[in-house]
Write a protein that holds these residues in place. Structure first.
Motif, PDB file in Angstrom:
ATOM      1  N   ILE A  38     -40.806   0.314  21.260  1.00 12.24           N
ATOM      2  CA  ILE A  38     -40.193   0.329  22.590  1.00 12.24           C
ATOM      3  C   ILE A  38     -38.791   0.910  22.447  1.00 12.24           C
ATOM      4  CG2 ILE A  38     -39.484  -1.030  24.586  1.00 12.24           C
ATOM      5  CD1 ILE A  38     -41.368  -3.235  23.665  1.00 12.24           C
ATOM      6  N   THR A  39     -38.454   1.865  23.290  1.00 14.06           N
ATOM      7  CA  THR A  39     -37.117   2.461  23.274  1.00 14.06           C
ATOM      8  C   THR A  39     -36.403   2.111  24.571  1.00 14.06           C
ATOM      9  OG1 THR A  39     -37.946   4.301  21.937  1.00 14.06           O
ATOM     10  CG2 THR A  39     -35.815   4.596  23.001  1.00 14.06           C
ATOM     11  N   ILE A  40     -35.219   1.502  24.436  1.00 11.52           N
ATOM     12  CA  ILE A  40     -34.480   1.006  25.592  1.00 11.52           C
ATOM     13  C   ILE A  40     -33.084   1.614  25.623  1.00 11.52           C
ATOM     14  CG2 ILE A  40     -33.569  -1.055  26.748  1.00 11.52           C
ATOM     15  CD1 ILE A  40     -35.775  -2.663  25.357  1.00 11.52           C
ATOM     16  N   GLY A  41     -32.673   2.082  26.778  1.00  8.14           N
ATOM     17  CA  GLY A  41     -31.344   2.644  26.960  1.00  8.14           C
ATOM     18  C   GLY A  41     -30.338   1.584  27.376  1.00  8.14           C
ATOM     19  N   LEU A  42     -29.203   1.543  26.710  1.00  9.95           N
ATOM     20  CA  LEU A  42     -28.154   0.572  27.003  1.00  9.95           C
ATOM     21  C   LEU A  42     -26.903   1.270  27.520  1.00  9.95           C
ATOM     22  CD1 LEU A  42     -28.281  -1.732  23.834  1.00  9.95           C
ATOM     23  CD2 LEU A  42     -29.666  -1.888  25.911  1.00  9.95           C
ATOM     24  N   MET A  43     -26.125   0.524  28.299  1.00  9.81           N
ATOM     25  CA  MET A  43     -24.817   0.978  28.758  1.00  9.81           C
ATOM     26  C   MET A  43     -23.756   0.108  28.075  1.00  9.81           C
ATOM     27  SD  MET A  43     -25.278   3.461  31.002  1.00  9.81           S
ATOM     28  CE  MET A  43     -23.906   3.516  32.148  1.00  9.81           C
ATOM     29  N   PRO A  44     -22.497   0.584  28.014  1.00 11.12           N
ATOM     30  CA  PRO A  44     -21.444  -0.220  27.363  1.00 11.12           C
ATOM     31  C   PRO A  44     -20.968  -1.343  28.264  1.00 11.12           C
ATOM     32  CG  PRO A  44     -20.519   1.832  28.178  1.00 11.12           C
ATOM     33  CD  PRO A  44     -22.001   1.914  28.427  1.00 11.12           C
ATOM     34  N   ASP A  45     -21.858  -2.302  28.522  1.00 11.81           N
ATOM     35  CA  ASP A  45     -21.511  -3.433  29.392  1.00 11.81           C
ATOM     36  C   ASP A  45     -22.191  -4.695  28.893  1.00 11.81           C
ATOM     37  OD1 ASP A  45     -24.185  -3.328  30.276  1.00 11.81           O
ATOM     38  OD2 ASP A  45     -23.681  -2.001  31.936  1.00 11.81           O
ATOM     39  N   VAL A  46     -21.869  -5.819  29.519  1.00 10.38           N
ATOM     40  CA  VAL A  46     -22.353  -7.110  29.030  1.00 10.38           C
ATOM     41  C   VAL A  46     -23.854  -7.292  29.232  1.00 10.38           C
ATOM     42  CG1 VAL A  46     -20.131  -8.272  29.253  1.00 10.38           C
ATOM     43  CG2 VAL A  46     -21.688  -8.226  31.210  1.00 10.38           C
ATOM     44  N   ASP A  47     -24.467  -6.507  30.115  1.00  6.62           N
ATOM     45  CA  ASP A  47     -25.925  -6.563  30.276  1.00  6.62           C
ATOM     46  C   ASP A  47     -26.644  -6.247  28.970  1.00  6.62           C
ATOM     47  OD1 ASP A  47     -26.235  -7.257  32.947  1.00  6.62           O
ATOM     48  OD2 ASP A  47     -25.917  -5.222  33.637  1.00  6.62           O
ATOM     49  N   SER A  48     -26.013  -5.432  28.139  1.00  3.97           N
ATOM     50  CA  SER A  48     -26.649  -4.960  26.909  1.00  3.97           C
ATOM     51  C   SER A  48     -26.565  -5.953  25.766  1.00  3.97           C
ATOM     52  CB  SER A  48     -26.004  -3.637  26.467  1.00  3.97           C
ATOM     53  OG  SER A  48     -26.135  -2.646  27.461  1.00  3.97           O
ATOM     54  N   ILE A  49     -25.663  -6.923  25.873  1.00  7.98           N
ATOM     55  CA  ILE A  49     -25.406  -7.829  24.754  1.00  7.98           C
ATOM     56  C   ILE A  49     -26.642  -8.603  24.294  1.00  7.98           C
ATOM     57  CG2 ILE A  49     -24.123  -9.906  24.064  1.00  7.98           C
ATOM     58  CD1 ILE A  49     -21.709  -8.771  25.561  1.00  7.98           C
ATOM     59  N   PRO A  50     -27.468  -9.171  25.196  1.00  3.86           N
ATOM     60  CA  PRO A  50     -28.656  -9.886  24.709  1.00  3.86           C
ATOM     61  C   PRO A  50     -29.582  -9.006  23.863  1.00  3.86           C
ATOM     62  CG  PRO A  50     -28.240 -10.450  26.989  1.00  3.86           C
ATOM     63  CD  PRO A  50     -27.318  -9.311  26.664  1.00  3.86           C
ATOM     64  N   PHE A  51     -29.664  -7.723  24.187  1.00  2.00           N
ATOM     65  CA  PHE A  51     -30.519  -6.826  23.405  1.00  2.00           C
ATOM     66  C   PHE A  51     -29.930  -6.561  22.027  1.00  2.00           C
ATOM     67  CE2 PHE A  51     -31.929  -6.028  27.708  1.00  2.00           C
ATOM     68  CZ  PHE A  51     -33.299  -5.959  27.551  1.00  2.00           C
ATOM     69  N   ILE A  52     -28.616  -6.425  21.962  1.00  6.09           N
ATOM     70  CA  ILE A  52     -27.961  -6.227  20.672  1.00  6.09           C
ATOM     71  C   ILE A  52     -28.153  -7.454  19.795  1.00  6.09           C
ATOM     72  CG2 ILE A  52     -25.733  -5.860  19.531  1.00  6.09           C
ATOM     73  CD1 ILE A  52     -24.868  -4.391  22.148  1.00  6.09           C
ATOM     74  N   ILE A  53     -28.005  -8.627  20.387  1.00  3.20           N
ATOM     75  CA  ILE A  53     -28.198  -9.874  19.637  1.00  3.20           C
ATOM     76  C   ILE A  53     -29.643 -10.009  19.169  1.00  3.20           C
ATOM     77  CG2 ILE A  53     -28.216 -12.396  19.822  1.00  3.20           C
ATOM     78  CD1 ILE A  53     -25.406 -11.207  19.610  1.00  3.20           C
ATOM     79  N   ALA A  54     -30.589  -9.723  20.062  1.00  5.55           N
ATOM     80  CA  ALA A  54     -32.016  -9.826  19.702  1.00  5.55           C
ATOM     81  C   ALA A  54     -32.360  -8.892  18.547  1.00  5.55           C
ATOM     82  CB  ALA A  54     -32.886  -9.509  20.912  1.00  5.55           C
TER      83      ALA A  54
END
Length: 318
Positions: A38-54
């Motif tokens: 799975i490829t997911i696009g992130l932005m430099p915001d707090v919405d992305s943090i759970p994905f980085i942690i996971a």
């Protein structure tokens, strides 16, 4: 002779049971091997943090899935990558989903995210109310969640959106830089950029949190939703594990990770304000309808897309 027959029967049964066990193992291994990336696009915001942690805590791996995270600095670049098939999904917003539908792209909202968007005043400005922004330059990204939140804030403060001069700056870091260098009177920024601006002297005027709105969502292509069902189920289990981690761990235990892997600047240390993360849920019907109404009022879309056409909640049903 009977003893020989019994011995042969036991041997045959042993071989048969071993074959069955091996068959089950091979079947399970084969099934696991069929799981797709799975490829997911992130932005430099707090919405992305759970994905980085996971990703970094191994929660995706625990679920037997491989997730590739790609970072983008502007919504335009993110949407282009999603629509061109280079992404399965992305941190996005309800407006982007309506635009995608209008453009004939097959995507759906799969869950709400926990973003925060804030209107911050330049440190050198004496503005203390929305009405004082009349005629002033306000940096935004056009036709995005940022402009939507800006309009809501401006309207709530007693002005019409047309009363301010919107300066279009799509890239979030550039928008922050323009604000801090005094090139614009104000800017609407996501976290953590908004907190950085405030730490450096900017003044918070209003936010999506204070208005009680959150149009941030996770979007996936219809192809991914239909062909990667098990992968997305595993992704959401890992996502929820990351939410649990964030709820119990002090920020100092992972702030360096966010800077290294999330592309956040060093200046977020001591400035970052996280939202109250919640496990994945579907967006509210009214929130989606409000975004569609806003887009239609500006003649940005023609159709009043119904909730069920924009949202697929199969992965987050309780």
């Amino acid at each position: 002779m009977k003893k020989i027959m019994v011995f042969l029967l036991i041997c045959a049964m042993t071989v048969f049971l071993a074959a069955c066990a091996n068959g089950k193992k091979e079947s399970a291994d084969s099934k696991a091997g069929q799981l797709q990336n799975i490829t997911i696009g992130l932005m430099p915001d707090v919405d992305s943090i759970p994905f980085i942690i996971a990703q970094e805590k191994g929660y995706f791996k625990e679920e037997g899935i491989t997730v590739t995270l790609k970072s983008f600095r502007s919504a335009v670049d993110r949407d282009s990558a999603l629509q061109s098939g280079n992404l399965d999904g992305a941190i996005s917003d309800m407006l982007a989903e309506a635009f995608a539908k209008e453009g004939g792209f097959n995507t759906v909202i799969t869950s709400l995210t926990s973003g925060s968007y804030k209107l911050v005043i330049n440190k050198d400005e004496t503005i203390t109310s929305i009405k004082e922004l009349k005629g002033k330059d306000v940096a935004i990204s056009k036709n995005t969640i940022i402009e939507y939140v800006t309009d809501k804030i401006i309207s709530q403060g007693g002005l019409a959106p047309e009363d301010i001069h919107k300066v279009v700056i799509p890239q979030i870091p550039t928008r922050l830089e323009m604000l801090q260098n005094g090139k614009v009177a104000a800017a609407t920024l996501p976290e953590p950029m908004a907190s950085i601006a405030v730490r450096n002297g900017g003044k918070l005027l209003n936010s999506s949190d204070q208005l009680g709105i959150n149009p941030g969502v996770l979007i996936f292509t219809t192809k991914a939703v239909n062909e990667k069902d098990k992968e997305l189920q595993g992704m959401y289990r890992a996502y929820n594990k990351a939410i649990e981690y964030l709820s119990r761990e002090p920020m100092e235990n992972y702030i360096d990770l966010l800077i290294e892997k999330g592309g956040f600047p060093e200046s977020v240390k001591g400035a970052l304000v996280l939202p109250q993360y919640k496990k994945a849920v579907a967006p509210g019907i009214k929130d989606v309808e409000d975004c569609v109404t806003w887009l239609q009022a500006r003649q940005l879309i023609q159709k009043a897309y119904p909730y069920k056409e924009l949202v697929d909640d199969r992965f987050v049903r309780q």
